[in-house]
Design a protein around this motif. Structure first.
Motif, PDB file in Angstrom:
ATOM      1  N   LEU A 387      13.510  -7.552   4.500  1.00 44.67           N
ATOM      2  CA  LEU A 387      13.294  -7.135   5.882  1.00 44.67           C
ATOM      3  C   LEU A 387      11.914  -6.520   6.048  1.00 44.67           C
ATOM      4  N   HIS A 388      11.404  -6.605   7.259  1.00 39.63           N
ATOM      5  CA  HIS A 388      10.166  -5.908   7.562  1.00 39.63           C
ATOM      6  C   HIS A 388      10.119  -5.631   9.061  1.00 39.63           C
ATOM      7  N   GLY A 389       9.193  -4.710   9.414  1.00 35.65           N
ATOM      8  CA  GLY A 389       8.957  -4.413  10.814  1.00 35.65           C
ATOM      9  C   GLY A 389      10.192  -3.966  11.570  1.00 35.65           C
ATOM     10  N   LYS A 390      10.373  -4.516  12.751  1.00 33.44           N
ATOM     11  CA  LYS A 390      11.428  -4.118  13.674  1.00 33.44           C
ATOM     12  C   LYS A 390      12.818  -4.297  13.088  1.00 33.44           C
ATOM     13  N   LYS A 391      13.027  -5.383  12.352  1.00 29.92           N
ATOM     14  CA  LYS A 391      14.334  -5.652  11.762  1.00 29.92           C
ATOM     15  C   LYS A 391      14.748  -4.547  10.795  1.00 29.92           C
ATOM     16  N   LEU A 392      13.791  -4.075   9.993  1.00 33.96           N
ATOM     17  CA  LEU A 392      14.084  -3.060   8.989  1.00 33.96           C
ATOM     18  C   LEU A 392      14.559  -1.761   9.632  1.00 33.96           C
ATOM     19  N   VAL A 393      13.794  -1.245  10.594  1.00 37.96           N
ATOM     20  CA  VAL A 393      14.139   0.059  11.190  1.00 37.96           C
ATOM     21  C   VAL A 393      15.414  -0.032  12.017  1.00 37.96           C
TER      22      VAL A 393
END
Length: 442
Positions: A387-393
């Motif tokens: 995951l990265h960016g918006k998906k992660l948070v």
């Protein structure tokens, strides 16, 4: 009066043991009578040492110089250690005078010391009526407590004469020919207490000669009720607050658990939660606004409520949590441009702003730890997903204000933990021995 004072010293002997005793002495009838009562008990061998007299010199009346000299001379005559504490008032008002007076008294005392005050039954009745007129709740209507903790030094205020009437003290002062002074501001109609003393209490005593005694007794009963309520509220508050919160700098409250309670309990818990570590209670308007924030069903997480108090706070919400941050802690979170991570002994200083830092405690069992900030494009392997960016948070439920306060902790250059304030997540492939503990303010 002397019997009451004797009983008070006997009853609280254990509490007074090994503590330095001070007495706030204005030179008026009440404080001088209390001081002389202590002198008589000392002479009779019933107390080991005399309290240290503290006289606050306000300087807002010409007579103040004379009062300071008189108190010092009287103290010297009877063997008291006496200290004169001059203060300057920003404004000649009851509130400013009271705050400045307590600040001056506490400034010369040490942690755990006891300050005796000459408040009596009539003072208690007046305080209760003033708080009734201002719309106080159960805690406020409990008025003055016999014992009260004050200030960062944990000074103990002791009022041993709360059950003694003004008339009893007057008779005691006259019997021993005490040279007390009369402060004309005490009966001045320009002040709230003066109006109560001159007009309200006399009329109530016409209705019932025991009005003052009964009002003071009601204050005592309300104090007992308030203590019971406090115990119950503290238990409920422990159930709805998040254990990951760091008391002082920030607090978290579980909205789902809060809303499962009755409306009355919700309001009371919010009131207590907001006021944690604050000497003055939060205003009703703020409590109502926070309750509205907790009850909202929309997805807007941008609302920030500001409370200007002793430390100042920012109150906000994300998903099912309410957050209360000290202003200095919030400012630290909001800083965008800051130096790189600093490694110091067994700690990693992730971020600093003015006098506050966000710190992570390194586990003792592993070495070669490093930390790097998570950027928008950073990819993280967690829960068997990349995951990265918006998906992660979003996946991890990280509040918007913490999204720029995320770090990856590496061990031997291998990602091990994702951390932020108060929370941490173990990353895929991490050593099972690495502790799962978030960062904290320091």
């Amino acid at each position: 009066m002397l019997n009451t004072l004797t009983q008070a010293f006997n009853h609280h002997a254990q509490k007074l043991a090994n503590r330095t005793l001070y007495l706030a002495c204005s030179g008026g009838r009440d404080s001088l009578s209390l001081a002389y009562g202590c002198y008589l008990l000392h002479q009779a061998g019933k107390i080991e040492q005399l309290p240290i007299l503290l006289h606050v010199h306000h300087g807002w009346q010409e007579a103040n110089n004379d009062w300071a000299r008189d108190v010092a001379a009287w103290a010297d005559q009877f063997g008291f250690d006496c200290r004169i504490l001059p203060i300057k008032l920003p404004k000649n008002s009851e509130t400013h005078a009271r705050e400045a007076r307590y600040a001056a008294l506490i400034s010369v005392m040490n942690e755990g010391d006891v300050l005796m005050l000459g408040h009596h039954q009539h003072d208690q009745a007046e305080t209760m009526l003033m708080r009734l007129a201002s719309g106080s709740g159960v805690s406020g209507l409990a008025a003055m407590r016999e014992w009260q903790q004050m200030g960062d030094k944990l000074i103990q205020l002791w009022r041993p004469l709360l059950g003694v009437s003004r008339d009893e003290i007057s008779r005691f002062a006259d019997e021993y020919h005490l040279p007390y002074v009369d402060d004309p501001t005490n009966v001045d109609d320009e002040h709230a207490r003066g109006k109560l003393r001159n007009h309200i209490l006399p009329r109530l005593c016409e209705l019932n000669p025991k009005a003052v005694q009964n009002i003071a007794r009601t204050g005592l009963l309300l104090a007992q009720a308030s203590d019971i309520i406090d115990e119950l509220i503290d238990e409920k508050l422990a159930d709805v607050t998040d254990r990951l919160a760091q008391s002082g700098y920030y607090e978290m409250l579980d909205i789902n658990k809060l809303l499962a309670l009755s409306s009355a309990l919700q309001s009371t818990l919010i009131h207590r939660w907001l006021g944690l570590s604050e000497p003055m209670p939060p205003p009703k308007r703020l409590v109502d606004d926070v309750l509205c924030l907790a009850h909202r069903t929309d997805g807007d997480h941008q609302t920030q409520l500001l409370w200007q108090s002793r430390l100042n706070y920012v109150i906000c919400r994300y998903q099912s949590k309410l957050y209360r941050y000290q202003e200095v802690a919030w400012a630290c979170l909001m800083v965008q441009n800051y130096p790189n991570v600093i490694y110091h002994d067994d700690k990693i200083i992730l971020k600093s702003h003015e006098r506050l830092s966000i710190v992570w405690q390194m586990p003792h069992q592993i070495k070669n730890i490093s930390a790097e900030r998570v950027l928008r494009q950073t990819k993280v392997n967690i829960n068997h997903k990349r995951l990265h960016g918006k998906k992660l948070v979003q996946k991890l439920g990280i509040p918007t204000w913490l999204r720029s306060n995320l770090w990856i902790i590496k061990s031997d250059d291998r990602p091990a933990l994702l951390i932020t304030l108060g929370r941490a997540w173990r990353l895929d492939g991490a050593d099972a021995d690495i502790e799962n503990i978030g960062a904290h303010f320091a």
